[in-house]
Write an enzyme that holds these catalytic residues in place. Sequence first.
Site, PDB file in Angstrom:
ATOM      1  N   SER A  10     -28.076 -20.255  42.625  1.00 24.24           N
ATOM      2  CA  SER A  10     -29.156 -20.344  41.637  1.00 24.24           C
ATOM      3  C   SER A  10     -28.871 -19.377  40.505  1.00 24.24           C
ATOM      4  O   SER A  10     -28.830 -18.161  40.708  1.00 24.24           O
ATOM      5  CB  SER A  10     -30.500 -19.989  42.278  1.00 24.24           C
ATOM      6  OG  SER A  10     -31.458 -19.786  41.248  1.00 24.24           O
TER       7      SER A  10
ATOM      8  N   HIS B  81     -27.793 -24.725  41.031  1.00 29.67           N
ATOM      9  CA  HIS B  81     -29.255 -24.828  41.093  1.00 29.67           C
ATOM     10  C   HIS B  81     -29.848 -24.212  39.827  1.00 29.67           C
ATOM     11  O   HIS B  81     -29.607 -23.052  39.509  1.00 29.67           O
ATOM     12  CB  HIS B  81     -29.753 -24.084  42.336  1.00 29.67           C
ATOM     13  CG  HIS B  81     -31.219 -24.237  42.592  1.00 29.67           C
ATOM     14  ND1 HIS B  81     -31.767 -25.328  43.234  1.00 29.67           N
ATOM     15  CD2 HIS B  81     -32.261 -23.424  42.291  1.00 29.67           C
ATOM     16  CE1 HIS B  81     -33.070 -25.178  43.329  1.00 29.67           C
ATOM     17  NE2 HIS B  81     -33.408 -24.028  42.757  1.00 29.67           N
TER      18      HIS B  81
ATOM     19  N   HIS C  28     -34.564 -27.886  39.494  1.00 32.37           N
ATOM     20  CA  HIS C  28     -35.792 -27.652  40.257  1.00 32.37           C
ATOM     21  C   HIS C  28     -36.907 -27.416  39.253  1.00 32.37           C
ATOM     22  O   HIS C  28     -36.974 -26.362  38.621  1.00 32.37           O
ATOM     23  CB  HIS C  28     -35.553 -26.426  41.159  1.00 32.37           C
ATOM     24  CG  HIS C  28     -36.734 -25.976  41.943  1.00 32.37           C
ATOM     25  ND1 HIS C  28     -36.752 -24.763  42.606  1.00 32.37           N
ATOM     26  CD2 HIS C  28     -37.937 -26.557  42.199  1.00 32.37           C
ATOM     27  CE1 HIS C  28     -37.918 -24.616  43.223  1.00 32.37           C
ATOM     28  NE2 HIS C  28     -38.650 -25.686  42.984  1.00 32.37           N
TER      29      HIS C  28
ATOM     30  N   MET D 192     -39.537 -24.401  49.876  1.00 32.54           N
ATOM     31  CA  MET D 192     -39.534 -23.059  49.282  1.00 32.54           C
ATOM     32  C   MET D 192     -39.784 -22.023  50.363  1.00 32.54           C
ATOM     33  O   MET D 192     -40.746 -22.120  51.122  1.00 32.54           O
ATOM     34  CB  MET D 192     -40.631 -22.941  48.220  1.00 32.54           C
ATOM     35  CG  MET D 192     -40.398 -23.759  46.992  1.00 32.54           C
ATOM     36  SD  MET D 192     -39.610 -23.011  45.543  1.00 32.54           S
ATOM     37  CE  MET D 192     -39.030 -21.445  45.964  1.00 32.54           C
TER      38      MET D 192
HETATM   39  C1  DX5 Z   1     -37.643 -19.207  42.842  1.00 36.61           C
HETATM   40  C2  DX5 Z   1     -36.552 -20.187  42.568  1.00 36.61           C
HETATM   41  C3  DX5 Z   1     -35.328 -19.963  43.354  1.00 36.61           C
HETATM   42  C4  DX5 Z   1     -34.692 -18.638  43.128  1.00 36.61           C
HETATM   43  C5  DX5 Z   1     -34.130 -18.214  44.424  1.00 36.61           C
HETATM   44  O1  DX5 Z   1     -38.821 -19.628  42.267  1.00 36.61           O
HETATM   45  O2  DX5 Z   1     -36.969 -21.519  42.812  1.00 36.61           O
HETATM   46  O3  DX5 Z   1     -34.376 -20.989  43.144  1.00 36.61           O
HETATM   47  O4  DX5 Z   1     -33.671 -18.641  42.181  1.00 36.61           O
HETATM   48  O5  DX5 Z   1     -33.600 -16.959  44.232  1.00 36.61           O
HETATM   49  P1  DX5 Z   1     -33.285 -15.985  45.433  1.00 36.61           P
HETATM   50  O6  DX5 Z   1     -32.173 -16.573  46.202  1.00 36.61           O
HETATM   51  O7  DX5 Z   1     -32.924 -14.744  44.719  1.00 36.61           O
HETATM   52  O8  DX5 Z   1     -34.546 -15.833  46.253  1.00 36.61           O
HETATM   53 ZN    ZN Z   2     -35.287 -23.072  42.815  1.00 39.20          ZN
END
Ligand code: DX5
Ligand code: ZN
Length: 222
Positions: free
Chosen positions: A7, A32, A65, A136
């Site tokens: 991400s 992502h 997303h 999530m």
């Molecule tokens: C949060 C996002 C995630 C985020 C995850 O709202 O949807 O995609 O980037 O990041 P990490 O892996 O740092 O929790």
């Molecule tokens: Zn995300």
Amino acid sequence: MIQLAPSILSADFARLGEAVQMAEEAGADLVHVDIMDGHFVPNLTLGPQVVSSLKKMTSLPLDVHLMVENPGFFIPLFAEAGADWISIHVEASHHLHRDVSLIKELNKKAGLALNPATPIHLMNDIIREVEYVLVMSVNPGFGGQKFVEATHQKIRNLKNWTNGQKLSIAIEVDGGVNLDNMESLLKDGAEILVAGAAIYGEADPPRVIAQMREIIQRYNRP
Ligand code: DX5
Ligand code: ZN
């Protein structure tokens, strides 16, 4: 087939092109891309123009997303910009069937995203229409948050459900995923692992991707 999706939310936003190229060279399967509107979640990220620029920097599919209200308005804009996968939140869409149908009409992979407190049964009448479910494992809006432990059971329940119905729907897990918990998530049934801070927040991101790949390889063997 397990897939790793770095991400870029935790990358340096002044160097997003380098961030996606690094991910591709290091062995990622997807990129992502978190889209936040300041309404559905208390943060703002990027719009279709940036996605369109990133598309030119990588041959990896862009996993977009959408953490936005009124996703039906944004779906065509991000599809046009180069999104390959588009997930929308069940909490954000008043017309899930219409919005999922729109993603499919635009020939993109359609996914449903669920916040940590949203029960999986809300997808009962729509799950057959999508190719993946994004679970999530933090409250959406920010990178670098702590993994919500109840997600393990949620993924197992979802896996049981899809297996029981003989649905080939991939489970994506997003939030707080790291080298320590990814193996247990694979055992739960997750097939797409999103990781932001665990990769871009480290001193040597390509090394983390390589370590994640090693773990994934063990699960990709027939
Ligand atoms: C949060 C996002 C995630 C985020 C995850 O709202 O949807 O995609 O980037 O990041 P990490 O892996 O740092 O929790
Ligand atoms: Zn995300």
